[in-house]
Design a protein around this motif. Sequence first.
Motif, mmCIF file in Angstrom:
data_model
loop_
_atom_site.group_PDB
_atom_site.id
_atom_site.type_symbol
_atom_site.label_atom_id
_atom_site.label_comp_id
_atom_site.label_asym_id
_atom_site.label_seq_id
_atom_site.Cartn_x
_atom_site.Cartn_y
_atom_site.Cartn_z
ATOM 1 N N ASP A 31 -38.803 40.153 -55.158
ATOM 2 C CA ASP A 31 -39.121 40.953 -56.614
ATOM 3 C C ASP A 31 -40.270 39.462 -57.022
ATOM 4 O O ASP A 31 -39.901 39.654 -58.318
ATOM 5 N N TYR A 32 -39.953 38.250 -56.672
ATOM 6 C CA TYR A 32 -40.010 36.881 -57.327
ATOM 7 C C TYR A 32 -40.660 36.130 -56.153
ATOM 8 O O TYR A 32 -40.243 36.171 -54.804
ATOM 9 N N LEU A 34 -42.964 32.492 -54.923
ATOM 10 C CA LEU A 34 -43.235 31.337 -55.925
ATOM 11 C C LEU A 34 -43.865 29.943 -54.796
ATOM 12 O O LEU A 34 -44.321 30.443 -53.512
ATOM 13 N N SER A 93 -38.400 36.198 -53.249
ATOM 14 C CA SER A 93 -37.209 36.397 -52.324
ATOM 15 C C SER A 93 -36.941 37.537 -53.184
ATOM 16 O O SER A 93 -37.546 38.034 -54.004
ATOM 17 N N GLY A 96 -32.593 38.456 -56.714
ATOM 18 C CA GLY A 96 -32.267 36.279 -56.188
ATOM 19 C C GLY A 96 -30.849 35.921 -55.599
ATOM 20 O O GLY A 96 -30.446 34.979 -55.881
ATOM 21 N N ASN A 97 -31.382 35.961 -54.421
ATOM 22 C CA ASN A 97 -30.403 35.604 -53.364
ATOM 23 C C ASN A 97 -31.449 34.412 -52.750
ATOM 24 O O ASN A 97 -31.632 33.622 -53.012
ATOM 25 N N GLN A 98 -31.433 34.316 -52.056
ATOM 26 C CA GLN A 98 -31.975 33.648 -50.779
ATOM 27 C C GLN A 98 -33.523 33.468 -51.073
ATOM 28 O O GLN A 98 -34.007 35.070 -51.332
ATOM 29 N N PHE A 99 -34.310 32.242 -50.706
ATOM 30 C CA PHE A 99 -35.851 32.106 -50.903
ATOM 31 C C PHE A 99 -35.545 32.311 -49.324
ATOM 32 O O PHE A 99 -35.305 31.589 -48.193
ATOM 33 N N TYR A 100 -36.786 33.353 -48.997
ATOM 34 C CA TYR A 100 -37.789 33.445 -47.712
ATOM 35 C C TYR A 100 -38.758 32.163 -47.771
ATOM 36 O O TYR A 100 -39.589 32.165 -48.413
ATOM 37 N N PHE A 101 -38.818 31.431 -46.790
ATOM 38 C CA PHE A 101 -40.196 30.183 -46.829
ATOM 39 C C PHE A 101 -41.189 30.479 -45.392
ATOM 40 O O PHE A 101 -40.487 31.276 -44.264
#
Lengths: 111, 115
Positions: A31-32, A34, A93, A96-101
Amino acid sequence: DQQVKQNSPSLSVQEGRISILNCDYTNSMFDYFLWYKKYPAEGPTFLISISSIKDKNEDGRFTVFLNKSAKHLSLHIVPSQPGDSAVYFCAASGTGNQFYFGTGTSLTVIP
Amino acid sequence: DTGVSQNPRHKITKRGQNVTFRCDPISEHNRLYWYRQTLGQGPEFLTYFQNEAQLEKSRLLSDRFSAERPKGSFSTLEIQRTEQGDSAMYLCASRLQGGMNTEAFFGQGTRLTVV
């Protein structure tokens, strides 16, 4: 499993033209989103983000577009400048947990 | 506050040795993340903390890896019995996690070379 994909390892653009970097994701719970920019031997630098409730976010020369139905986002840089030459990473993400790149796209802006 | 700080910037170690890295996050940030990046790849998640609690660990984090954030401020990442495959850039990031999504800020990273 690669949940965030950047299928173009590299992109070259003339100075002053538009750069379009693409990113696809598979997890509908994200939901977020970057974009980060990275120079060699440095950590990633935050550029711009977008929440899933929007389909566009603009900050100066940088605009991020989100197409939730296609699970696709893109970063537009207009006009491109030589200083924009770097590796760009898309990240996502959920809850609100980890970011996946993604694996990154190397942008070269030719003067 | 000057941002996320990581020390050392570079570390060369012999295989089998233990190494420890330190991360000082942005002071008011409650979330702290560790990532690893190898050549041609994006950052890969290792673990994250909410204040002093370690909430999630990746399966990439073998039992040779341990991370702590004892007082909810700085964090350390230790690798025991290093292997050549541990050579990578280790990145720390912090974020203020509240009711809204926020970006994470990364440090400069620690480049580990295992010889």
